[in-house]
Motif scaffolding. Structure first.
Motif, short mmCIF file in Angstrom:
data_model
loop_
_atom_site.label_atom_id
_atom_site.label_comp_id
_atom_site.label_asym_id
_atom_site.label_seq_id
_atom_site.Cartn_x
_atom_site.Cartn_y
_atom_site.Cartn_z
N ASN A 130 3.85 8.46 4.71
CA ASN A 130 5.17 8.38 4.74
C ASN A 130 5.72 8.91 6.07
OD1 ASN A 130 6.71 6.76 2.64
ND2 ASN A 130 5.33 8.04 1.67
N LEU A 131 5.14 10.05 6.53
CA LEU A 131 5.73 10.72 7.71
C LEU A 131 4.99 10.60 8.99
CD1 LEU A 131 6.37 14.20 6.00
CD2 LEU A 131 7.96 12.56 6.51
N LEU A 132 3.61 10.27 8.70
CA LEU A 132 2.84 10.05 10.27
C LEU A 132 2.23 8.87 10.21
CD1 LEU A 132 0.79 13.33 9.77
CD2 LEU A 132 3.00 13.16 11.06
N GLY A 147 -1.43 13.40 0.45
CA GLY A 147 -1.66 12.12 0.99
C GLY A 147 -0.47 11.37 1.12
N VAL A 148 0.42 11.34 0.07
CA VAL A 148 1.82 10.66 0.05
C VAL A 148 2.57 10.88 1.33
CG1 VAL A 148 3.97 10.08 -1.11
CG2 VAL A 148 1.61 10.15 -2.28
N GLY A 158 0.79 -1.27 -0.05
CA GLY A 158 0.04 0.11 0.00
C GLY A 158 0.81 1.29 0.02
N ILE A 159 1.91 1.21 0.76
CA ILE A 159 2.89 2.46 0.74
C ILE A 159 3.42 2.49 -0.48
CG2 ILE A 159 4.70 3.61 2.01
CD1 ILE A 159 2.07 3.25 3.58
N ALA A 160 4.08 1.36 -1.03
CA ALA A 160 4.84 1.58 -2.14
C ALA A 160 4.05 2.06 -3.54
CB ALA A 160 5.72 0.46 -2.53
N ASN A 178 2.11 4.81 10.94
CA ASN A 178 2.92 3.70 11.26
C ASN A 178 2.97 2.46 10.36
OD1 ASN A 178 3.97 4.94 14.01
ND2 ASN A 178 1.88 4.18 14.73
N SER A 179 2.24 2.59 9.30
CA SER A 179 2.30 1.48 8.37
C SER A 179 3.58 1.74 7.28
CB SER A 179 1.05 1.78 7.46
OG SER A 179 -0.02 1.55 8.43
N ALA A 180 4.04 3.03 7.18
CA ALA A 180 5.27 3.18 6.17
C ALA A 180 6.38 2.37 6.77
CB ALA A 180 5.42 4.60 5.84
N ALA A 181 7.36 1.77 5.91
CA ALA A 181 8.56 1.28 6.55
C ALA A 181 9.46 2.41 6.49
CB ALA A 181 9.05 0.22 5.31
N HIS A 182 10.12 2.41 7.84
CA HIS A 182 10.95 3.68 8.11
C HIS A 182 12.29 3.07 8.50
CE1 HIS A 182 8.15 7.11 7.67
NE2 HIS A 182 7.38 6.13 8.24
#
Length: 114
Positions: free
Chosen positions: A106-108, A101-102, A61-63, A110-114
């Motif tokens: 990405n910044l907020l 939205g992107v 979803g993030i990618a 927790n689903s994004a890979a960091h």
């Protein structure tokens, strides 16, 4: 190179190829011009190959949100600069919402890979 960095590099390559392929789609004139059509097919194939590599470390979803969102913005810039299309205020607002939205994902999130 760590796997997350490699995934984001792969995603950047995927985006660049997708934007190039989409631009060549315009140049192919409904598939009537052979070289832009072949280039488009190659670019889209390479784009999906690199997107699949990015999915090794970035959630789908993030990618896909990054790939689609950045691709839309870059394709719009190319369409304005190269193909001389014009944007009205609503189109600009829509693009700003996509970018927002992107960034939020990405910044907020927790689903994004960091």
């Amino acid at each position: 190179m760590n796997s997350l960095w490699a995934a984001y590099v792969s995603l950047a390559v995927a985006i660049a190829c997708e934007v190039t392929g989409t631009s060549l789609l315009q140049k192919s004139e409904q598939f009537s011009k052979l070289l832009p059509t072949i280039g488009m097919v190659i670019c889209f194939a390479v784009s999906f190959a690199f997107l699949s590599l990015a999915l090794k470390a970035i959630p789908l979803g993030i990618a896909y949100a990054i790939w689609g969102g950045v691709g839309i913005v870059l394709t719009t810039i190319i369409s304005v600069v190269v193909f001389r299309f014009t944007l009205d205020a609503w189109a600009i607002l829509g693009i700003a919402l996509i970018v927002s939205g992107v960034l939020v994902m990405n910044l907020l999130s927790n689903s994004a890979a960091h």
